[in-house]
Structure formats: structure tokens, C-alpha cells
Write a protein that holds these residues in place. Structure first.
Motif, short mmCIF file in Angstrom:
data_model
loop_
_atom_site.label_atom_id
_atom_site.label_comp_id
_atom_site.label_asym_id
_atom_site.label_seq_id
_atom_site.Cartn_x
_atom_site.Cartn_y
_atom_site.Cartn_z
N LEU A 72 0.82 -1.21 0.00
CA LEU A 72 0.00 0.00 0.00
C LEU A 72 0.85 1.26 0.00
CD1 LEU A 72 -2.81 -0.87 2.59
CD2 LEU A 72 -3.06 -0.67 0.11
N ILE A 73 2.02 1.21 0.64
CA ILE A 73 2.82 2.42 0.84
C ILE A 73 3.29 3.02 -0.49
CG2 ILE A 73 4.94 3.32 1.86
CD1 ILE A 73 4.51 1.34 4.17
N PRO A 74 3.91 2.26 -1.40
CA PRO A 74 4.31 2.88 -2.67
C PRO A 74 3.11 3.34 -3.49
CG PRO A 74 4.69 0.50 -2.71
CD PRO A 74 4.40 0.87 -1.31
N LEU A 75 1.98 2.64 -3.37
CA LEU A 75 0.78 3.07 -4.08
C LEU A 75 0.28 4.41 -3.55
CD1 LEU A 75 -1.23 -0.25 -4.50
CD2 LEU A 75 -0.35 1.19 -6.32
N ILE A 76 0.30 4.57 -2.24
CA ILE A 76 -0.12 5.83 -1.63
C ILE A 76 0.76 6.96 -2.13
CG2 ILE A 76 -0.24 7.11 0.54
CD1 ILE A 76 -1.02 4.46 1.91
N LEU A 77 2.07 6.76 -2.10
CA LEU A 77 3.00 7.79 -2.54
C LEU A 77 2.80 8.14 -4.01
CD1 LEU A 77 6.25 6.55 -0.74
CD2 LEU A 77 4.78 8.47 -0.08
N PHE A 78 2.62 7.11 -4.84
CA PHE A 78 2.43 7.34 -6.27
C PHE A 78 1.17 8.15 -6.54
CE2 PHE A 78 0.42 6.11 -10.28
CZ PHE A 78 1.42 6.44 -11.18
N PHE A 79 0.06 7.78 -5.91
CA PHE A 79 -1.20 8.46 -6.16
C PHE A 79 -1.18 9.89 -5.62
CE2 PHE A 79 -2.76 4.62 -7.77
CZ PHE A 79 -4.04 4.82 -8.30
N VAL A 80 -0.55 10.11 -4.47
CA VAL A 80 -0.47 11.47 -3.92
C VAL A 80 0.29 12.38 -4.88
CG1 VAL A 80 0.59 12.86 -2.09
CG2 VAL A 80 -0.72 10.83 -1.49
N VAL A 81 1.42 11.90 -5.39
CA VAL A 81 2.21 12.69 -6.34
C VAL A 81 1.42 12.92 -7.63
CG1 VAL A 81 4.28 12.71 -7.77
CG2 VAL A 81 4.42 11.95 -5.40
N ALA A 82 0.72 11.88 -8.11
CA ALA A 82 -0.05 12.00 -9.35
C ALA A 82 -1.16 13.04 -9.20
CB ALA A 82 -0.64 10.65 -9.72
N PHE A 83 -1.87 13.01 -8.08
CA PHE A 83 -2.96 13.96 -7.87
C PHE A 83 -2.42 15.38 -7.74
CE2 PHE A 83 -5.40 10.26 -5.83
CZ PHE A 83 -5.98 9.94 -7.05
N LEU A 85 0.23 16.52 -9.27
CA LEU A 85 0.60 16.94 -10.62
C LEU A 85 -0.64 17.30 -11.44
CD1 LEU A 85 3.44 14.39 -11.46
CD2 LEU A 85 3.67 16.81 -10.85
N PHE A 86 -1.76 16.62 -11.18
CA PHE A 86 -3.01 16.97 -11.87
C PHE A 86 -3.35 18.43 -11.63
CE2 PHE A 86 -4.93 12.41 -11.84
CZ PHE A 86 -4.06 12.07 -12.86
N THR A 87 -3.20 18.87 -10.38
CA THR A 87 -3.49 20.26 -10.05
C THR A 87 -2.39 21.19 -10.57
OG1 THR A 87 -4.67 19.60 -8.06
CG2 THR A 87 -3.92 21.87 -8.15
N ARG A 88 -1.16 20.73 -10.47
CA ARG A 88 -0.03 21.55 -10.92
C ARG A 88 -0.17 21.93 -12.38
NH1 ARG A 88 3.22 24.39 -12.48
NH2 ARG A 88 5.43 24.65 -11.95
N TYR A 89 -0.73 21.02 -13.19
CA TYR A 89 -0.88 21.28 -14.61
C TYR A 89 -2.34 21.57 -14.99
CZ TYR A 89 3.94 19.78 -15.04
OH TYR A 89 5.30 19.69 -14.92
N ASN A 90 -3.11 22.05 -14.00
CA ASN A 90 -4.47 22.54 -14.21
C ASN A 90 -5.41 21.50 -14.81
OD1 ASN A 90 -3.73 25.22 -13.35
ND2 ASN A 90 -2.80 25.53 -15.36
N LEU A 91 -5.19 20.25 -14.46
CA LEU A 91 -6.08 19.19 -14.91
C LEU A 91 -7.18 18.91 -13.90
CD1 LEU A 91 -3.41 16.70 -16.32
CD2 LEU A 91 -4.84 18.32 -17.60
N MET A 92 -7.05 19.49 -12.71
CA MET A 92 -8.01 19.24 -11.64
C MET A 92 -7.99 20.42 -10.68
SD MET A 92 -8.16 15.89 -9.15
CE MET A 92 -8.08 14.79 -10.57
N GLY A 93 -9.13 20.70 -10.06
CA GLY A 93 -9.21 21.79 -9.10
C GLY A 93 -8.53 21.43 -7.78
N MET A 94 -8.20 22.46 -7.01
CA MET A 94 -7.50 22.25 -5.75
C MET A 94 -8.35 21.44 -4.77
SD MET A 94 -4.80 22.57 -3.96
CE MET A 94 -3.84 23.78 -4.91
N ALA A 95 -9.65 21.74 -4.69
CA ALA A 95 -10.52 21.01 -3.77
C ALA A 95 -10.60 19.53 -4.16
CB ALA A 95 -11.91 21.63 -3.75
N ASP A 96 -10.66 19.25 -5.46
CA ASP A 96 -10.71 17.87 -5.93
C ASP A 96 -9.43 17.13 -5.55
OD1 ASP A 96 -13.09 18.70 -7.15
OD2 ASP A 96 -12.04 19.20 -9.02
N THR A 97 -8.30 17.80 -5.72
CA THR A 97 -7.02 17.19 -5.38
C THR A 97 -6.92 16.90 -3.88
OG1 THR A 97 -5.90 18.26 -7.23
CG2 THR A 97 -4.52 17.51 -5.41
N LYS A 98 -7.33 17.87 -3.07
CA LYS A 98 -7.31 17.66 -1.62
C LYS A 98 -8.16 16.47 -1.23
CE LYS A 98 -6.41 22.49 -0.33
NZ LYS A 98 -6.97 23.72 0.30
#
Length: 274
Positions: A72-83, A85-98
Motif C-alpha cells: 500500500l505504501i508505494p501506491l499511496i506515494l504514487f497516487f499522492v504525487v499523481a494527484f 501533478l493533476f493540479t499543478r498542470y491545471n487538470l483538476m481543481g484544488m478542492a478535488d485534489t485535496k
């Protein structure tokens, strides 16, 4: 193990899930009403979540299940970073990312077996809840055009076929209180008001190129700037707007459906016999 039976070790995650669901429901309400999610609403769930996580991981270590839960640990880290980046590149809103990051960190796996069973083989990382939440949210979001088409048909709303899937009519007097983008163009000459639907291709091109589109949020926030438009919409009586459902709503629905029913991907596989 019967569905909904809860191992003691999973009680902290269940608490996090309940608190997070209540927070998401409140966030959806605020996102619809105010077009913004208050930052302070995340503080209680974060505070409670940290305490529950300490309890959860302490229980995992004490029971000797740490090697079982390690995927679970590497999956958690991967998904947190991915989400992020979604916000960083304006693919998702801040509230959605949180919301997605909190789900990933605070409820990384199913607290109990959902009605359709665990996804795939039922062992980590296949019990990773955030993936199921995201998949369910995307599926539910894709079904929204069908929902609005049926709603328009039931209500007898008349428009070109494509627009029945993409939007719905609202009262011109209260359009600033709605959530979406105006789908019609209006012209007033010699006291006569004419209107036409904006072609779908034009609307998409304008959004991608930053062209001029009238957002209902802008009507509410800048009424002086859009005074002429607001007067025309009021005269028009009814104005068609595209649906603007905040992605936080499908995320919340995806979280709830994943917890109760399981992963829509697995359900689809079973329905198709694959």
C-alpha cells in the motif's frame, strides 16, 4: 468474511471513511452554492485522520501484518504525487485534489468487504480503495450527459439533440445563481431579441483557446461587468447553460459507491462475462 463485517484493525479506517464522507458531502454543498470549498473544512478530518492513521499503522505493526500491508505504501506515494501533478498542470481543481489525496492517505484500503467483494484477488495492492474511488468517479462523470438528456426529455425541454446531453434551461432572472456556461448567443436590435445556440465545435475551440465564454460564476462575481448580459438574459426568460457539475460531486459519489458496492471496473467485467 461476510460483507460489511469489520476487522478490529480496520476500525480506524472506517472512522476516517465516515468523517471524510461527511466532509465531502458538506464540500459538495458549498461547491454548488458558493462555487468554492472553504479551506477550514479540511482541518477536522485531517486532525482526526492523523490520529486514526497512527492507531491503524500501530495495529498493523503490532499484529505482524506489516509485510502484508507494505504494497500500500508505494501506491499511496504514487497516487499522492499523481494527484498533485493533476493540479499543478491545471487538470483538476484544488478542492478535488485535496479530496483525492485525503482519501488516498486516510483510507488507503477498504475498511470492510463491499457488496461485490474485493477488487480482483482481494490482497494488497488490489484492495487499494483510492483507485476504485477514482474509477467510479470517472464512470459516474461520464454518465452525466445521459442523466441530463433523460432529465430534459422528462421535463419536455426542447433544443437540438446535442444540447439535450450537454445542458439544460434555467431562468434568466436567476442565472447568476446557477453553475455552468451559457450555451446561447443573444442579440438585441430595435427592441427585438434574437438568440441562437453556440455551435458545439465553436464552444470547445473557445474553451481551449481561452476565447470569450460567459460563465455563470463570472455573472455572480462581476455583475457590473456583465450588466448588459444579465439584462438580456432576464428579457430572454429562459437561457440554456451547459451543466457544470463540480468534480467533487463525482468523487464523493465514487467514494460512497466504492465503499458500499466496490469497484465498477470489476462489476463491468462480471457483467460482460470477462
Amino acid at each position: 468474511m461476510d460483507p460489511f463485517s469489520i476487522p478490529v484493525i480496520m476500525i480506524p479506517l472506517l472512522v476516517n471513511g465516515v468523517v471524510l464522507l461527511l466532509t465531502l458531502l458538506y464540500g459538495c454543498r458549498e461547491d454548488i452554492r458558493e462555487r468554492a470549498v472553504p479551506v477550514v473544512m479540511w482541518y477536522p478530518v485531517a486532525a482526526i485522520g492523523v490520529v486514526m492513521l497512527i492507531w491503524f499503522w500501530f495495529s498493523v505493526i503490532s499484529s505482524g501484518d506489516i509485510s502484508y500491508m507494505m504494497p500500500l505504501i508505494p501506491l499511496i506515494l504514487f497516487f499522492v504525487v499523481a494527484f498533485y501533478l493533476f493540479t499543478r498542470y491545471n487538470l483538476m481543481g484544488m478542492a478535488d485534489t485535496k479530496a483525492l489525496i485525503l482519501i488516498t492517505v486516510l483510507v488507503p484500503c477498504f475498511p470492510f468487504i463491499p457488496l461485490t467483494g474485493y477488487p480482483l484477488f482481494g490482497i494488497p495492492p488490489y484492495v487499494f480503495l483510492p483507485f476504485s474511488v477514482l474509477f467510479n468517479a470517472v464512470i459516474l462523470n461520464l454518465l452525466l450527459p445521459v442523466f441530463f438528456f433523460l432529465l430534459n426529455v422528462i421535463k419536455g425541454n426542447r433544443a437540438p439533440l446535442a444540447y439535450l446531453f450537454l445542458g439544460y434551461p434555467v431562468r434568466g432572472e436567476t442565472i447568476a445563481d446557477e453553475f455552468g456556461i451559457v450555451m446561447e448567443e443573444f442579440k438585441e436590435e430595435n427592441g427585438e431579441l434574437t438568440r441562437k445556440f453556440i455551435p458545439v465545435r465553436t464552444a470547445i475551440r473557445d474553451m481551449l483557446s481561452g476565447g470569450k465564454r460567459v460563465y455563470t460564476k463570472a455573472l455572480k462575481e462581476k455583475p457590473d461587468k456583465y450588466r448588459k448580459e444579465l439584462e438580456i438574459y432576464k428579457k430572454a426568460g429562459v437561457v440554456w447553460i451547459s451543466y457544470g457539475v463540480p468534480f467533487l460531486i463525482p468523487i464523493t459519489a465514487g467514494f460512497l459507491t466504492a465503499m458500499i458496492f466496490g469497484d465498477f471496473f470489476i462489476i463491468l467485467l462480471r457483467l460482460t462475462g470477462l
